[in-house]
Design an enzyme around this catalytic site. Structure first.
Site, short mmCIF file in Angstrom:
data_model
loop_
_atom_site.label_atom_id
_atom_site.label_comp_id
_atom_site.label_asym_id
_atom_site.label_seq_id
_atom_site.Cartn_x
_atom_site.Cartn_y
_atom_site.Cartn_z
CB ILE A 165 -12.58 -3.46 -1.93
CG1 ILE A 165 -13.04 -3.95 -0.92
CG2 ILE A 165 -12.48 -3.43 -2.80
CD1 ILE A 165 -10.71 -4.30 -0.63
CB CYS A 216 -0.51 -0.04 1.51
SG CYS A 216 -1.40 -1.66 1.28
CG HIS A 225 -5.78 2.02 0.57
ND1 HIS A 225 -5.11 2.67 0.52
CD2 HIS A 225 -5.64 0.97 1.69
CE1 HIS A 225 -4.17 2.10 1.36
NE2 HIS A 225 -4.91 1.25 1.95
#
Lengths: 383, 383
Positions: free
Chosen positions: A209, A85, A332
């Site tokens: 998601i 990430c 995200h």
């Protein structure tokens, strides 16, 4: 080495983007940044793309050249960089390094993830943890962060309500951000009564998601005024690694990589946490919004929950955190997050953040981590 | 920018390494390079890891920090870089850039792939092609290169026997390389009678599925003699992108990314193909051994097959190609290949290549491509 400035940024709407393909999404973000920087595509000399796992999400590796091809940028050198990430943060850092070093004059750093094209994204996300010691035992990210949250509550008396407040504040800000995935307000009761995911974390403690892309264009600071009246200068760009697996750490309530990268960034920028007017932190789960402000040094270790409860991180607080809505409410898309954070800080420092503007923001910061903190990338930006 | 030297290299045995895990394999390679460079692990300031798809092969993304953690190198900054099978070349280039720029003094660039832990590696490899326009239509890499081979035969009269000779020469060299996956000789008849994979390419035209890792350590050229009596200097490090999908190209018998990257490398190094004493080219399929020597400029376009047939590329020929055995016979663990190529050239230039030594080699070159040529990375090295 040369000083570097950001002259253009862009972010697609984050969300479930069923009608946009992977390559169109990132190309849209890139074109937006090119337009914002007042340059032509042909001015770009290199590209870095942050992406965690297009291989598992859309069956496509080799994405940097794919994007260059689709966007008509070949034969410029282009590379995908990956640290889960934190991939976007690394893409920005490598772009900055390529310009600072004199290798290139104008570089685009982008980030992208398309997560909704698979039935279950959980196994793909779990590859950011230690496969042999965590993922194969059935541990997923909500459960890893749940252990960190539970331990923080045990050690420091952090409350369930304080965790909830991280999400509430994020949604307050996201409601003012047209690019956010969830632009609506929520309250503490809603968080406390949302579906349990991994005790103590509930659905509204967790980032969603997301599909999305973002891009930033960097050039030598001395050239930046040729392109824009409001260049944003890079004061520091740092990165650190830490152990992927939680069991390898001295403490699971401190993310060492954040501590290392932040200390180094403040040292390079010759600044302290008091100098930061606003920050985008990596709060993939609510507990992380608390760990981040402690590990970076805005509050003492253990006092993060109280600081959030008392409004320190609100838009009108002492240190406004995640004016964009953060990972929780802006969304995200893993590889895009680090670049989207930088885009938000650029808009804040330019005074272009509309209803979510942090008044008088002159110095901002981004904090992007991979996994549960195996990687951290920090950027300090200023007007 | 500073000149850069390679002071240490290492390569694991390539092959089906059932008894070594992903993280042990790359750590072994790294430790080998550290020993070869006469440094301590603590001297390393940053790491770049080339890897195509640990996500699909071993369910692990976020590998750079994982390796740093396993090898005790945290908190140094470390990044995975990816451009399919050119990932290793990009890791080397980014390490060189990090030192040339002055960001870091000693950097390790490594490459790794563990391909044998999945039942069928073909879908993972296919993600290096254009997913939407090639892989989803059922096209795999042997068939893409088969089309390129067939077209080259049609346009230039290249023969099936000439293709076979690429593999025969690779195996001649690999037989002298203890780290090679297939260290035995083969003959033209064996290639011509091996199992058909994608007409005209047969089994012995194709590089194998391999596990393996390699590492290289770079530092400023001015410091190199502190560590080694035989530093190898980086004369050029270039990279170019091209279209992933074959149908987007003007010609499928020229890889534009190779042409661009090679031209730029010769310009930067102020050298010509005549100055190169030996080269490691990216011959994942036999046809690519022919395309490479044409596109880099050792022979005129269309004359590559004849040059191979006449022995030009043999160990005692005019331009010895792939003294290591190449991708065909040394093996091709995707992300490791670019670094393994550099390691071989370093050994050649140091005069440490044993029975496969190219006599008097002073300047060498590596050519690493991704997919069917969507990315190319070129390095020119010298004593």
């Amino acid at each position: 080495m040369r000083d570097v400035a950001i002259i253009g940024v862009s972010q697609t709407k984050f969300g479930e983007l069923w009608d946009v393909s992977f390559r169109d999404m990132i190309t849209d973000a890139g074109l937006g940044a090119i337009k914002d920087a007042n340059i032509e595509g042909g001015d770009l000399e290199a590209m870095y793309v942050g992406n965690m796992s297009a291989g598992l999400f859309v069956n496509q590796e080799h994405i940097a050249s794919l994007i260059a091809d689709h966007a008509g940028l070949t034969p410029i050198p282009c590379a995908r960089v990956e640290a889960a990430c934190a991939s976007g943060g690394l893409a920005l850092r490598n772009g900055i390094m390529a310009v600072a070093s004199g290798y290139h004059d104008i570089v685009i750093s982008a980030g992208v993830e398309k997560m909704t094209d698979v039935v279950d994204p959980t196994p793909a996300i779990a590859t950011a943890s230690d496969q042999e010691w965590e993922a194969q035992q059935g541990v997923t990210f909500p459960s890893l962060y749940a252990m960190m949250a539970r331990r923080h509550m045990h050690e420091y008396g952090t409350t369930r309500e304080q965790l909830a407040m991280v999400s509430v504040i994020n949604h307050e800000n996201a409601a003012k951000n047209p690019r956010a995935q969830f632009p609506m307000e929520i309250n503490v009761d809603q968080v406390m009564n949302s579906t349990m995911v991994a005790d103590p974390l509930r659905l509204l403690d967790c980032s969603p998601i997301s599909d999305g892309a973002a891009a930033a264009i960097v050039c030598p600071a001395e050239d930046a005024k040729k392109y824009t009246d409001t260049p944003i200068y890079v004061k520091a760009s740092t990165q650190a690694s830490g152990s992927l697996a939680l069991h390898d750490r001295k403490s699971i309530t401190t993310i060492d990589a954040t501590v290392h990268a932040a200390k180094k960034a403040f040292k390079i920028a010759k600044l302290t946490p008091e100098d930061i007017d606003t920050i985008e932190v990596h709060d993939c789960f609510s507990i992380n919004g608390i760990l981040a402000i402690e590990d970076i040094g805005f509050v003492e270790k253990g006092k993060g929950g109280l600081a959030v409860e008392e409004g320190m991180t609100r838009l009108d607080g002492e240190i406004p955190v995640n004016p964009s809505g953060g990972l929780k409410a802006r969304g995200h898309p893993l590889g895009a997050t680090g670049i989207a954070q930088a885009a938000e800080i650029v808009w804040q420092l330019r005074g272009e953040a509309g209803k979510r503007q942090v008044e008088g923001a002159e110095v901002g910061m981004t904090h992007n981590i991979g996994g549960t903190g195996g990687t951290a990338a920090i950027h300090i930006l200023s007007r």
